[in-house]
Design a protein around this motif. Sequence first.
Motif, PDB file in Angstrom:
ATOM      1  N   GLY A 123       0.807  -1.209   0.000  1.00  0.00           N
ATOM      2  CA  GLY A 123       0.000   0.000   0.000  1.00  0.00           C
ATOM      3  C   GLY A 123       0.847   1.269   0.000  1.00  0.00           C
ATOM      4  N   ARG A 124       0.301   2.347  -0.576  1.00  0.00           N
ATOM      5  CA  ARG A 124       0.975   3.635  -0.515  1.00  0.00           C
ATOM      6  C   ARG A 124       0.062   4.648   0.170  1.00  0.00           C
ATOM      7  NH1 ARG A 124       1.167   6.671  -6.429  1.00  0.00           N
ATOM      8  NH2 ARG A 124      -1.089   6.986  -6.666  1.00  0.00           N
ATOM      9  N   TRP A 125       0.671   5.559   0.902  1.00  0.00           N
ATOM     10  CA  TRP A 125      -0.088   6.549   1.658  1.00  0.00           C
ATOM     11  C   TRP A 125       0.701   7.854   1.646  1.00  0.00           C
ATOM     12  CZ3 TRP A 125       1.772   8.995   6.120  1.00  0.00           C
ATOM     13  CH2 TRP A 125       2.992   8.511   6.591  1.00  0.00           C
ATOM     14  N   SER A 126       0.048   8.931   2.087  1.00  0.00           N
ATOM     15  CA  SER A 126       0.750  10.204   2.192  1.00  0.00           C
ATOM     16  C   SER A 126       0.215  10.989   3.377  1.00  0.00           C
ATOM     17  CB  SER A 126       0.594  11.036   0.917  1.00  0.00           C
ATOM     18  OG  SER A 126      -0.706  11.606   0.840  1.00  0.00           O
ATOM     19  N   PRO A 127       1.055  11.839   3.985  1.00  0.00           N
ATOM     20  CA  PRO A 127       0.564  12.736   5.035  1.00  0.00           C
ATOM     21  C   PRO A 127      -0.564  13.635   4.531  1.00  0.00           C
ATOM     22  CG  PRO A 127       2.958  12.638   5.074  1.00  0.00           C
ATOM     23  CD  PRO A 127       2.526  11.926   3.836  1.00  0.00           C
TER      24      PRO A 127
ATOM     25  N   ASP B  30      -5.539   7.003   5.382  1.00  0.00           N
ATOM     26  CA  ASP B  30      -4.630   7.843   4.599  1.00  0.00           C
ATOM     27  C   ASP B  30      -3.994   7.095   3.428  1.00  0.00           C
ATOM     28  OD1 ASP B  30      -3.204   6.166   6.257  1.00  0.00           O
ATOM     29  OD2 ASP B  30      -1.677   7.630   6.793  1.00  0.00           O
ATOM     30  N   PHE B  31      -4.447   5.884   3.137  1.00  0.00           N
ATOM     31  CA  PHE B  31      -3.913   5.120   2.022  1.00  0.00           C
ATOM     32  C   PHE B  31      -4.642   5.438   0.724  1.00  0.00           C
ATOM     33  CE2 PHE B  31      -1.981   2.624   5.316  1.00  0.00           C
ATOM     34  CZ  PHE B  31      -0.848   2.076   4.732  1.00  0.00           C
ATOM     35  N   ASP B  32      -3.903   5.334  -0.370  1.00  0.00           N
ATOM     36  CA  ASP B  32      -4.509   5.255  -1.688  1.00  0.00           C
ATOM     37  C   ASP B  32      -5.123   3.861  -1.773  1.00  0.00           C
ATOM     38  OD1 ASP B  32      -5.147   4.939  -4.349  1.00  0.00           O
ATOM     39  OD2 ASP B  32      -3.072   4.986  -5.054  1.00  0.00           O
ATOM     40  N   MET B  33      -6.440   3.784  -1.661  1.00  0.00           N
ATOM     41  CA  MET B  33      -7.083   2.474  -1.560  1.00  0.00           C
ATOM     42  C   MET B  33      -6.848   1.611  -2.794  1.00  0.00           C
ATOM     43  SD  MET B  33      -8.367   1.710   1.302  1.00  0.00           S
ATOM     44  CE  MET B  33      -8.209   2.654   2.821  1.00  0.00           C
TER      45      MET B  33
END
Length: 343
Positions: free
Chosen positions: A168-172, A243-246
Amino acid sequence: MHRYAPFLLACALSFVAACAQAAVGLTELSGVDDGPVTVYYPTAAAERAERLGPFTLQVARDGAPARGNGRLVVISHGSGGAPWVYANLARVLVDDGFVVALPRHRGDNHTDTSKRGPDSWKLRPAEVSRAIDVVGADARFAPLLTLDKVGMYGMSAGGHTALSLAGGRWSPGQFVRHCEAHIADDFHTCMGLLTRLRGDSWDGLKKAVSLRAIRWKFGDDTWQLHDEPRIRAVVAGVPVAADFDMQSLAKPRVPLGLVTVGLDAWLVPRFHSDQVLAVCSGCERIAHLPNAGHGALLSPPPPAHLLGELELAMLGDPPGFDRTVLPEVDRKIAAFLRKHLLP
């Protein structure tokens, strides 16, 4: 009877006897740049009562490791967490032959909470990788482990780590946008245990001040990713996920299982685990505890007298929740990891 049957039966009985004699060893390894890595593992040494933090656990401290199934599982603790509140799951995993490693996440553990939230979430996946390195470099464990298939379990903030290591990828920035949209409904995801909404005239000010601080601190839209090819199966328990790119979790790079609860007041499920399960058709819901709160997967749980009022409200068990269901949950987690890591 086949002429080899007595020999095979004797071998089988010897194996069963060896397993029955296996105990849980416990040691602590020093990381190169990180905090200590606590390791639970199979041993033939005798267990005895050991005082570890506020708990008394039956372990064989520094007993000689015994050969298990050759696989390592890393556990990523929750925010402010310690290795002792995962001891019951660790015991089930050790009974199955796994070596279990728990790194102490910098700035977000029971001795230091200075980096709680996204600041810690950026660091944790690499800390898991370094924990694998530390265990693999130890002369006691290196001959007993093959590190091409490592398992991963994480709970709460550790669940965020688990989702990251599943691909998974996420961002603040995603975190900020979630809080802007849902500050009232998912307040403790955004503010942790600093304060709470009480339904009075102060709530508006609390939300406004909270959002101002979140926007100031976490406005970075850079996607956060970490590739750890040695991890081949992941379980996330009540994870931070909003906060993840689902779409990055729609097809995880490894088998991904989730353990969920129905009465989570810290991480409201519809914004977190429910979102992951909705997008990830291949994910497995390993267990669901409809009457459990956020702290149900802490086992043994932190003693109530050591928790503040808000901590107890977030981590304490709701009325009617029966903790006797937890050993079965642990066995299901172990079964998922066995399925995907063995042989």
